[in-house]
Write a protein that holds these residues in place. Structure first.
Motif, short mmCIF file in Angstrom:
data_model
loop_
_atom_site.label_atom_id
_atom_site.label_comp_id
_atom_site.label_asym_id
_atom_site.label_seq_id
_atom_site.Cartn_x
_atom_site.Cartn_y
_atom_site.Cartn_z
N THR A 292 -1.27 -3.86 -13.21
CA THR A 292 -2.08 -4.48 -12.04
C THR A 292 -3.57 -4.57 -12.62
OG1 THR A 292 -1.96 -2.16 -11.16
CG2 THR A 292 -0.44 -3.47 -10.44
N ALA A 293 -3.88 -3.53 -13.36
CA ALA A 293 -5.28 -3.64 -13.70
C ALA A 293 -5.62 -4.77 -14.45
CB ALA A 293 -5.52 -2.34 -14.51
N GLY B 234 -8.82 -2.39 -5.24
CA GLY B 234 -9.04 -1.14 -4.64
C GLY B 234 -7.89 -0.48 -3.89
N GLU B 235 -8.33 0.60 -3.18
CA GLU B 235 -7.18 1.37 -2.25
C GLU B 235 -6.58 0.51 -1.13
OE1 GLU B 235 -9.12 4.95 -1.14
OE2 GLU B 235 -9.31 5.57 -3.06
N LYS C 267 -3.82 4.16 -8.65
CA LYS C 267 -2.59 4.94 -8.58
C LYS C 267 -1.41 4.44 -8.69
CE LYS C 267 -1.06 7.52 -4.46
NZ LYS C 267 -1.36 8.06 -3.11
N TYR C 268 -1.35 3.09 -8.68
CA TYR C 268 -0.22 2.03 -8.91
C TYR C 268 -0.51 1.19 -10.10
CZ TYR C 268 0.75 4.19 -4.28
OH TYR C 268 0.82 5.03 -3.11
N PRO C 269 -0.47 1.68 -11.35
CA PRO C 269 -0.88 0.76 -12.37
C PRO C 269 0.28 -0.56 -12.71
CG PRO C 269 0.06 2.73 -13.00
CD PRO C 269 0.18 2.85 -11.64
N GLU C 270 1.64 -0.48 -12.01
CA GLU C 270 2.51 -1.61 -12.31
C GLU C 270 3.11 -2.10 -11.21
OE1 GLU C 270 4.08 0.36 -16.85
OE2 GLU C 270 5.20 0.50 -14.97
N ILE C 271 3.33 -3.30 -11.51
CA ILE C 271 4.34 -3.97 -10.46
C ILE C 271 5.68 -4.26 -11.24
CG2 ILE C 271 4.80 -6.11 -9.22
CD1 ILE C 271 1.88 -6.45 -8.98
N VAL D 158 5.95 -2.85 -5.49
CA VAL D 158 4.45 -3.03 -5.52
C VAL D 158 3.95 -1.98 -4.61
CG1 VAL D 158 2.61 -4.55 -4.72
CG2 VAL D 158 5.08 -5.44 -5.45
N HIS D 159 2.94 -1.37 -5.01
CA HIS D 159 2.16 -0.36 -4.45
C HIS D 159 2.89 0.95 -4.11
CE1 HIS D 159 -0.67 1.14 -0.99
NE2 HIS D 159 -1.62 0.84 -1.96
N GLY D 160 3.80 1.24 -4.81
CA GLY D 160 4.69 2.26 -5.15
C GLY D 160 5.91 2.11 -3.83
N VAL D 161 6.06 1.04 -3.33
CA VAL D 161 7.20 0.78 -2.54
C VAL D 161 8.08 -0.12 -3.24
CG1 VAL D 161 7.89 -0.31 -0.29
CG2 VAL D 161 5.80 1.10 -0.62
N THR D 162 9.42 0.23 -2.94
CA THR D 162 10.44 -0.92 -3.50
C THR D 162 11.30 -1.64 -2.37
OG1 THR D 162 10.71 0.43 -5.36
CG2 THR D 162 12.45 -1.08 -5.08
#
Length: 228
Positions: free
Chosen positions: A112-113, A128-129, A136-140, A163-167
């Motif tokens: 994501t970066a 950003g947040e 905090k969530y470096p990957e999709i 995405v964003h820690g949610v599946t």
């Protein structure tokens, strides 16, 4: 025992051991090169095994980063926002014939970066947040669960998108076509895939009065058949 017979037996054993060592080394290279981004519990071991089997049997297609694009677009009150990622990896297992019924597999991981947009302010906001929160969530991550062919070169790929820690489950509409004007067109494919998600379902519901909830995910990736 005849010295010639003894020599032949020793030579046979040496060749067998050498072949086994080379095969194991080759498997290790494939595993490290292909699977590293998907280890540490990110992907079920049986799915990784499917990809490794595909690599060994010659029907694994790996994403060529330099000739591929992975991105998204979302509407806002001001303009359509488009973004793409520079760093991603993954591939497709596409066994021939009847084997495809159970072993077609797709997976991709995105950094994501590595996000890039048309403007630095928009890019900073999306990183950003309130949205991706790249620190905090470096990957999709996308891992397919079902691969259904709908035509000679079209398919739907259902799977889990994180995405964003949610599946959440998603379905991509996909086309697969050989690369034109390529000397190895049988080994190169362009894979185009698209779907629409609701960002609110992935915990990104900020600025809902300004930015649409619908986000179109799209990719056009060139994949090359892996040869060891």
């Amino acid at each position: 025992m005849n010295i010639h017979i003894l020599f032949k037996r020793i030579l046979t054993i040496f060749m067998a051991v050498s072949w086994l060592s080379l095969a194991q080394a080759s498997d290790q290279v494939v595993e490290n090169d292909l699977c590293t981004p998907f280890k540490d519990g990110k992907v079920d071991a049986s799915l990784l095994s499917t990809m490794l089997d595909a690599a060994r049997d010659g029907y694994l297609y790996r994403i060529e980063n330099d000739t591929s694009q992975v991105g998204f677009c979302v509407s806002s009150k001001f303009a359509e926002v488009k973004g793409h990622f520079h760093e991603f990896s993954g591939g497709l297992a596409l066994p021939p014939g009847d084997a495809a019924a159970n072993n077609d597999q797709a997976m991709i991981v995105i950094n994501t970066a590595s996000l890039d947009t048309d403007g630095s302010l928009v890019e900073s906001l999306i990183r950003g947040e309130r949205f991706f929160d790249v620190e905090k969530y470096p990957e999709i991550l996308f891992v397919s669960r079902d691969f259904e062919w709908t035509g000679k070169d079209t398919a739907t790929i259902s799977g889990d998108l994180t995405v964003h820690g949610v599946t959440k489950p998603v379905v991509f509409a996909v086309t697969l076509t050989p690369v034109k004007d390529s000397a190895d067109s049988e080994k190169r494919l362009v894979v185009k895939a698209k779907t629409t998600i609701l960002r609110s379902q992935f915990g990104m519901d900020n600025m809902s009065q300004v930015v649409s909830d619908d986000v179109n995910l799209c990719m056009s990736v060139e994949v090359v058949r892996y040869t060891s």
